[in-house]
Every structure is written in C-alpha cells, then in structure tokens.
Write an enzyme that holds these catalytic residues in place. Structure first.
Site, mmCIF file in Angstrom:
data_model
loop_
_atom_site.group_PDB
_atom_site.id
_atom_site.type_symbol
_atom_site.label_atom_id
_atom_site.label_comp_id
_atom_site.label_asym_id
_atom_site.label_seq_id
_atom_site.Cartn_x
_atom_site.Cartn_y
_atom_site.Cartn_z
ATOM 1 N N HIS A 179 15.432 0.297 -3.535
ATOM 2 C CA HIS A 179 15.250 0.856 -2.184
ATOM 3 C C HIS A 179 16.561 0.811 -1.397
ATOM 4 O O HIS A 179 17.246 -0.219 -1.387
ATOM 5 C CB HIS A 179 14.170 0.048 -1.445
ATOM 6 C CG HIS A 179 13.949 0.498 -0.028
ATOM 7 N ND1 HIS A 179 13.847 -0.390 1.027
ATOM 8 C CD2 HIS A 179 13.829 1.737 0.489
ATOM 9 C CE1 HIS A 179 13.657 0.300 2.147
ATOM 10 N NE2 HIS A 179 13.635 1.595 1.852
HETATM 11 CA CA CA Z 1 16.452 4.533 -4.118
#
Ligand code: CA
Ligand code: ZLS
Ligand code: ZN
Length: 387
Positions: A179
């Site tokens: 992320h």
């Molecule tokens: Ca990513």
C-alpha cells in the site's frame, strides 16, 4: 546503429545517478540498489538510451527535502552512521530497525534518489519532457518524520509537491504490491491529489496493514480530501487477465471523473510473480500493460520504480516498461541482447519474459465476485466527485 526512432514532439527523459546503485542495506536485506545497475544495463543493451534524453541528476538539497520532511528528521539522517548510532537516543522515534537500517552513506542514498525524482518532476513542469522516468525513486512509505518499509525520504511526495506548482490536479497510481501509505497520508486532506493504490491487503499479516476499500479520505465531507484516496485491496495470487481488467476498470473512470493534468505512476516490481516479498502471480507483460494503458491516456507522466526483490525480474520489467514509455516495445527481441553485460543473471533462458506465474506459488484467492465488488466500490466513491 539501431532502429529505435523518436517521435517528434514527444520526449521521454531518463533521470539517474549511478551512485545510488552502490549502497548496501546489509547482507540479508531484500532491498538491493544494484538491481538498478542491472536495469540500466538492459536498457542500454537494447539501445533504448538513444531514444531518450538522459539526465545525470544531482542529490536533492536539504532545503528541497524540507518541503515535506522535518528539520529534526533530516538532521538525524544526516548525522547518524553505523558507528555512532548506538549513542543515538531517537532511533526508535525515527523507526530505524531491521526494515530501515542505518548503513554507510544513508543520507547520500536518500538525497540521490530524491534528487532524481525532483529533476524528473521539473522536466515535466517546464514541458521539456512528456514522460520522465526515475527507476531509483518510488519510495512510497516514508513519512514526514520517520523512515518506513525500506524508505527514508518520500521522493514521490516531494515530486508531487513540485508538480502542484504548475498542475491543478495530480493523479497518483501505485502498482507496487504494498500500500502506498506515505503518499496517501501526505495528501489525505487535499483534493488536488487523488491517490490510487492497488495492493495486497491483510490488516494483520501484510505490511503496512493499511489501505482497505473503505479508506477513502477524511470522513468529514467538508474536508476537500474526502473521497480522494482510493484503495484496491487484493488477496494473494491475482493473475494477469484479472489484474489488467481491474486496473482498466478502475483507472479509466478515475481519469474521467477527476480530470488530472498529470499522472504519477509508481511501478513497484514486487507485484510480479516469483518476487521474494510479493504474493501476486503477474507476468512482466501484464504489469507492462498497465503502464501502456496509462501512457495511452496522453497526459504527462512521471514514472517511478519502488519495490522489487528478485533483481533479475526487476531489471527485465523496468527495461520493458522503459520501452513502453518510448513506444518501442514491439521492436524488442524477447531474447536478451547477447552483449548484455550481466547476461549470466538472466540464464538459463536469457529471455525478457520468463514465465513467472506457472509455478503457482500463490493460489488465486481473488474471486470474480470479489473483483467486481472492488470495481463497484471505487465507482461509488467516484460518484461523489461528480456532485
Ligand atoms: Ca500499491
Ligand atoms: O513497498 O513486514 C514488515 C514489518 C515487520 C516484519 C519484518 N521485520 C524485519 C520488521 C517488522 C513487520 N516489514 C516489511 C516491509 C516491506 C517494505 C516494502 C517496501 C516497498 O516495496 C517499497 C520500496 C517487510 N517485508 C519483508 C521484510 N520486511 C524483511 C524481509 C527480510 C529481512 C532481513 C532484513 C530485514 C530483517 C531480515 C528484513 C525485512
Ligand atoms: Zn513493495
């Protein structure tokens, strides 16, 4: 000498300083800056350097990095060394540890990859380049006052801050398997940057544990950042067709709804199959199709590297994606050029596209129904922008 031609009025620029390649995070650490040496060797063996403007970039200055990072943190990065670190009371505060170790030349390393990203951003701003590439950048986890996930300074945030001087709206797209939390956090409260990350999400068992579908910006709808953070949380084992389909289903309406004037694309190579840390089953061509899709939107693009822990595949991917940016990927021979300096790294097959999904290390846990629910969830967020 070679058949690669530059289309008129379209410039791809390549920003690098080979000094970043020589730093070592330590013996067993998965981040290997020498993967960039391998990447550049492939780019050059294919003759792609003649089709781009090449810039030897300088290190970012402290003032440039202080546009995002605190003076305290930069002071710390500048003064700490493997020899004096035990006298340093604030290692934990700055999140120094196994993931982000202190190694020789740490400050030089961070300021070099950051300098290349800033140089690339400036070339886009003054329109000397339409696609500006820095494979040493893309270090999306670094925070204002701390290191995180192998990242010390956040070159992406700093480059986007540059772009915002000239561009009204920046779309950030992140296809690293992790992320893009540092970039998301930095622009959480603004509507001038939309962040979109595709990643493996497992709150308790996969780093950094953030980025569920429901995390879309500040809860208060009066905050301009509301609905401008988008997350596409995936499970293990996603495959080529599904990933590329999902990418297009999501990126196209993001561009339509948000109308960015520039795109920043983080191309982390750890979303490939056979990555030492990743858990997806993507092949090089599929990852490249995402880059190609973004390129065809005909907006200026800043292209960064990021993760990627199986160096031979990182080099293959980023060399291939360089060719996509130039628009010469059709002309590349799958067989690596015989004069590639480190050819032994690519043995025994010596191909640009080895099968990375066949040994199926990861079973695909992403059902069609789940993927559709992600598309629907993102479309719902985008509907808020129209009103
Ligand atoms: Ca990513
Ligand atoms: O996105 O999972 C973690 C954190 C820990 C487990 C690992 N230990 C060392 C610290 C605590 C919860 N960290 C991740 C960070 C992944 C960063 C990705 C960066 C990017 O690709 C952008 C550049 C992690 N995963 C794997 C490791 N750390 C890791 C594996 C192997 C080693 C060797 C060196 C160090 C300790 C032994 C290490 C970390
Ligand atoms: Zn990663």
């Amino acid at each position: 000498k070679n058949g690669i031609v530059r289309p008129k009025g379209y410039t791809v620029s390549f920003h690098a300083n080979s000094s970043v390649e020589k730093f070592h995070f330590g013996q067993s650490h998965p981040m290997k800056p020498w993967r960039l040496t391998l990447t550049k060797q492939l780019v050059m063996a294919y003759g792609m350097h003649t089709a781009m403007d090449l810039y030897l970039t300088r290190a970012a200055t402290r003032e440039e990095m202080a546009e995002f990072h605190t003076e305290d943190y930069l002071d710390f990065l500048k003064r700490v060394t493997p020899n004096n670190m035990l006298l340093e009371p604030r290692l934990a505060q700055y999140n120094i540890g196994d993931d982000c170790p202190i190694f020789d030349g740490l400050y030089d390393y961070a300021s070099l990859y950051t300098g290349a990203s800033l140089d690339a951003a400036r070339k886009l701003c003054n329109e000397q380049s339409q696609v500006a590439i820095n494979w040493s950048g893309g270090l999306h986890h670094a925070k204002k006052t701390e290191a995180s996930g192998f990242c010390y300074t956040n070159d992406i945030v700093l480059a986007i801050l540059q772009l915002l001087r000239y561009h009204p709206r920046v779309l950030y797209i992140d296809i690293d398997v992790h992320h893009g939390d540092g970039v998301e956090q930095a622009f959480w409260s603004t509507d001038r940057v939309m962040t979109l990350s595709f990643h493996k999400y497992d709150k308790d068992n996969f780093f950094p544990g953030t980025g569920p579908l429901s995390s879309t910006g500040p809860e208060n709808p009066l905050n301009p950042g509301a609905h401008h953070a988008l997350n596409v949380p995936l499970h293990d084992g996603i495959e080529d067709e599904d990933y590329v389909w999902l990418f297009k289903q999501i990126v196209e309406p993001c561009v339509g709804a948000y109308q960015p004037s520039v795109i920043v694309l983080q191309c982390g190579a750890d979303s490939l199959g056979c990555d030492r840390l990743g858990c997806f089953n993507l092949n090089i061509r599929a990852h490249g199709r995402c880059v190609d899709f973004v390129k065809r939107l005909n907006l200026p693009i800043l292209v960064f590297g990021g993760g990627g822990y199986t160096p031979r595949n990182v080099a293959r991917l980023w060399a291939y994606e360089t060719s996509i940016c130039i628009g010469c990927s059709e002309q590349l021979d799958e067989k690596l050029p015989a004069h590639t300096p480190a050819l032994a790294h690519f043995a025994p097959d010596n191909t640009l596209f080895p099968p990375l999904s066949e040994h199926g290390r990861f079973e695909n846990k992403n059902s069609r129904q789940y993927l559709w629910s992600l598309v629907e969830g993102i479309h719902k967020q985008l509907a808020y922008l129209e009103s």
